[in-house]
Design a protein around this motif. Structure first.
Motif, PDB file in Angstrom:
ATOM      1  N   GLU A 293       0.823  -1.206   0.000  1.00 24.98           N
ATOM      2  CA  GLU A 293       0.000   0.000   0.000  1.00 24.98           C
ATOM      3  C   GLU A 293       0.861   1.261   0.000  1.00 24.98           C
ATOM      4  OE1 GLU A 293      -3.213   0.606  -0.293  1.00 24.98           O
ATOM      5  OE2 GLU A 293      -3.625  -1.499  -0.633  1.00 24.98           O
TER       6      GLU A 293
ATOM      7  N   LYS B 124      -8.854  -5.353   3.255  1.00 25.12           N
ATOM      8  CA  LYS B 124      -7.598  -4.891   3.827  1.00 25.12           C
ATOM      9  C   LYS B 124      -7.713  -4.876   5.344  1.00 25.12           C
ATOM     10  CE  LYS B 124      -7.744  -1.109   1.488  1.00 25.12           C
ATOM     11  NZ  LYS B 124      -7.427   0.220   0.942  1.00 25.12           N
TER      12      LYS B 124
ATOM     13  N   SER C 127      -6.749  11.841   6.341  1.00 23.40           N
ATOM     14  CA  SER C 127      -7.500  11.295   5.204  1.00 23.40           C
ATOM     15  C   SER C 127      -6.832  10.050   4.652  1.00 23.40           C
ATOM     16  CB  SER C 127      -7.645  12.350   4.106  1.00 23.40           C
ATOM     17  OG  SER C 127      -8.440  13.426   4.549  1.00 23.40           O
ATOM     18  N   SER C 128      -5.498  10.055   4.614  1.00 29.99           N
ATOM     19  CA  SER C 128      -4.767   8.880   4.152  1.00 29.99           C
ATOM     20  C   SER C 128      -4.989   7.708   5.098  1.00 29.99           C
ATOM     21  CB  SER C 128      -3.271   9.201   4.054  1.00 29.99           C
ATOM     22  OG  SER C 128      -2.526   8.046   3.732  1.00 29.99           O
TER      23      SER C 128
ATOM     24  N   GLU D 273      -7.572   7.249   7.059  1.00 34.32           N
ATOM     25  CA  GLU D 273      -8.964   6.818   6.987  1.00 34.32           C
ATOM     26  C   GLU D 273      -9.154   5.745   5.917  1.00 34.32           C
ATOM     27  OE1 GLU D 273     -13.447   8.743   6.560  1.00 34.32           O
ATOM     28  OE2 GLU D 273     -11.732   9.779   5.663  1.00 34.32           O
ATOM     29  N   ASN D 274      -8.448   5.872   4.808  1.00 36.10           N
ATOM     30  CA  ASN D 274      -8.577   4.916   3.713  1.00 36.10           C
ATOM     31  C   ASN D 274      -7.963   3.560   4.032  1.00 36.10           C
ATOM     32  OD1 ASN D 274      -9.882   6.779   2.052  1.00 36.10           O
ATOM     33  ND2 ASN D 274      -7.957   7.598   1.276  1.00 36.10           N
ATOM     34  N   LYS D 275      -7.089   3.521   5.048  1.00 38.29           N
ATOM     35  CA  LYS D 275      -6.373   2.284   5.365  1.00 38.29           C
ATOM     36  C   LYS D 275      -6.926   1.555   6.588  1.00 38.29           C
ATOM     37  CE  LYS D 275      -1.908   4.050   3.679  1.00 38.29           C
ATOM     38  NZ  LYS D 275      -0.503   4.298   4.057  1.00 38.29           N
TER      39      LYS D 275
ATOM     40  N   ARG E  18     -14.630   7.893  11.250  1.00 35.54           N
ATOM     41  CA  ARG E  18     -14.373   9.337  11.224  1.00 35.54           C
ATOM     42  C   ARG E  18     -15.643  10.052  11.671  1.00 35.54           C
ATOM     43  NH1 ARG E  18     -10.971  12.304   6.440  1.00 35.54           N
ATOM     44  NH2 ARG E  18     -10.556  14.271   7.506  1.00 35.54           N
TER      45      ARG E  18
END
Length: 253
Positions: A60, A143, A190-191, A193-195, A202
């Motif tokens: 990732e 993931k 934000s980065s 949050e995607n992982k 959030r």
């Protein structure tokens, strides 16, 4: 005596690159580190130019991931994946051409990689490896991030997600509040949050909570909520209005 494998370490996080470098230096007869890369574009250029025997590759990374890199290469080196995710179809990596390490990587696990390389025979073509990667991508595996790496002074610290109460944005960085203290990550909220896995939510433009730490929730004015956590400080956090729907879906109000 065989020459050590020329090696490139590819990871978007500087602490992770440094930590892996220190581990590989324990095996100078096996690994000769010749370069580093922090993204797919840089890694592709260096692999084509230097033709390493082996790459340690984070899956990732921003914009393009490790699979994207391999699909852009005509000739693929020996690959050892290094990632914080542990559900990328592990059986697909159990070949003589690919090894798989879950962060935080430990010295004993690198020893197993070294032993594997001693009996290594590159019997898989680049096309075979690409077919495996395409199969993995098509499965869209869930993931599961299990830890996060931060740097404090000259030390690398691995924090388990289970120990983190909440994340809080701090300019271009992110504060990590956990049972052992406050740490600073270079990743944006934000980065992250995607992982993060599903037990993180959030609830504000600048805050992500661990739902497992929630003690109670109270309605607040303007369609907001006050959420109290079970951390040492019993932190009380007010949600943002724009996150009202996500919170209601979670608590089924």
């Amino acid at each position: 005596m065989n020459k050590p494998y020329t090696t490139i370490i590819i990871d978007d996080e500087a602490p992770a690159r440094a930590g892996l470098e220190n581990l590989l230096k324990s095996f100078p007869e096996t690994f000769q580190i010749i370069d580093f890369a922090q993204n797919v574009t840089e890694a592709k250029e260096k692999i084509i130019l230097q033709n390493p025997d082996i790459i340690f590759l984070d899956i990732e990374m921003p914009k393009q991931n490790g699979f994207d890199l391999l699909m852009q290469l005509e000739t693929i080196p020996i690959v050892v994946f290094c990632t914080a995710y542990d559900q990328y179809a592990l059986e697909a990596f159990e070949t003589n051409s690919i090894d798989y390490l879950v962060k935080p990587v430990k010295l004993d696990r690198i020893k197993k990689t070294v032993q594997k390389l001693k009996t290594f025979h590159k019997n898989k073509s680049s096309e075979d490896i690409l077919n495996v990667l395409k199969e993995i991508s098509s499965r869209k595996e869930i993931k599961k991030m299990t830890s996060i790496t931060v740097k404090k002074n000259d030390k690398l610290i691995f924090i388990k997600l289970d120990d983190i109460a909440f994340f809080e944005a701090d300019s271009n960085y992110t504060k990590i509040s956990c049972e052992s203290g406050i740490f600073l990550s270079t990743e944006s909220i934000s980065s992250l949050e995607n992982k993060l896995p599903d037990n993180f939510l959030r609830i504000h433009r600048g805050i992500i909570i661990n739902k497992d730490f929630v003690n109670d929730i109270q309605k607040y004015f303007n369609s907001r909520f006050v959420i109290t956590l079970k951390d040492k400080k019993q932190s009380s956090i007010t949600s943002g209005r724009s996150y009202n729907v996500a919170i209601k879906e979670w608590i089924s109000v």
